[in-house]
Every structure is written in C-alpha cells, then in structure tokens.
Design a protein around this motif. Structure first.
Motif, PDB file in Angstrom:
ATOM      1  N   ASN A 145      30.800   5.269  51.962  1.00 53.65           N
ATOM      2  CA  ASN A 145      31.668   4.089  51.958  1.00 53.65           C
ATOM      3  C   ASN A 145      33.088   4.435  52.390  1.00 53.65           C
ATOM      4  OD1 ASN A 145      29.551   2.498  51.077  1.00 53.65           O
ATOM      5  ND2 ASN A 145      30.218   2.453  48.951  1.00 53.65           N
TER       6      ASN A 145
ATOM      7  N   THR B 100      31.239   3.925  56.682  1.00 56.46           N
ATOM      8  CA  THR B 100      30.742   2.558  56.828  1.00 56.46           C
ATOM      9  C   THR B 100      31.657   1.624  57.611  1.00 56.46           C
ATOM     10  OG1 THR B 100      31.580   1.905  54.653  1.00 56.46           O
ATOM     11  CG2 THR B 100      29.286   2.693  54.786  1.00 56.46           C
TER      12      THR B 100
ATOM     13  N   ASN C 258      27.757   0.070  59.704  1.00 60.15           N
ATOM     14  CA  ASN C 258      27.466  -0.974  58.733  1.00 60.15           C
ATOM     15  C   ASN C 258      26.506  -1.980  59.342  1.00 60.15           C
ATOM     16  OD1 ASN C 258      29.121  -3.150  60.062  1.00 60.15           O
ATOM     17  ND2 ASN C 258      30.756  -1.699  59.603  1.00 60.15           N
TER      18      ASN C 258
ATOM     19  N   THR D 209      25.381   1.756  54.836  1.00 58.13           N
ATOM     20  CA  THR D 209      25.858   1.001  53.685  1.00 58.13           C
ATOM     21  C   THR D 209      24.855   0.930  52.550  1.00 58.13           C
ATOM     22  OG1 THR D 209      25.061  -1.107  54.572  1.00 58.13           O
ATOM     23  CG2 THR D 209      27.339  -0.471  55.112  1.00 58.13           C
TER      24      THR D 209
END
Length: 107
Positions: A35, A39, A43, A54
């Motif tokens: 994250n 991402t 994503n 993700t």
C-alpha cells in the motif's frame, strides 16, 4: 522516453537495525508495504504491468508469475520497482521473502 514515478519516496530505505520476519501476516505486515510503495501504480484502475497489488489475489499473481521478488530486489533482467524511487528497504524485502517462505498465507 519519459519515466514517471508512481511511488512515494522510500523513506524506510535505511533500517534502524531491527527487523522481525517471523510469523508474517499478509494483512498486518505485507499489505501495508504494498500500500505504501506499490499501489499508486498497481491498483484495480491502473494495473501497471498487469499487476494489481491492492489485494491478496493480486499479490499472489505477482508471486506466481515469478516477477515479484525480481522486481523488488532489482535483480538483473527485471524492471526495478518501485519505479523511479529508492529500492525497498532490506527489512521490507526480508519481510516479503519470509512471508512467501512461510507459505504466503492470506492471514
């Protein structure tokens, strides 16, 4: 050719000397790394390189296709990730590697 950095700077590129790799949890230990550093480019709406990091399924896809460890370790023949940013810290790479070795559980 224009190179665009989709990732935040890797502020954790220098470890403070302590890195725990035992009993890695996807939700608590591994997904937060993706994250933070991955991402923004990988994503569901921007699957750069065909990767969505993700969720567990997307991360497993990157493991199963053999690319994940190569790109995060900047191995020869793989594009260095995060693109345009510092390599993940040795600790973060160790955590991801340990989680994979521990069975890459969805925990």
């Amino acid at each position: 050719m224009i190179s665009v950095s989709c990732s935040k700077d890797n502020e954790a590129s220098h470890d403070n000397g302590s890195c725990t790799t035992e009993d890695q949890s996807f939700a608590s230990d591994i997904q937060p790394i993706f994250n933070t550093y991955c991402t923004s480019c990988h994503n569901s709406s921007n699957q750069s390189g065909g990767q969505n990091l993700t969720n567990y399924e997307g991360v497993m896809n990157a493991i199963d296709n053999g690319k994940l460890i190569g790109v995060i370790t900047h191995a020869s023949g793989y594009p260095a990730m995060p693109q345009g940013a510092a390599k993940l810290s040795d600790c973060n790479i160790s955590k991801i590697s340990a989680w994979i070795t521990q069975g890459a559980l969805n925990n």
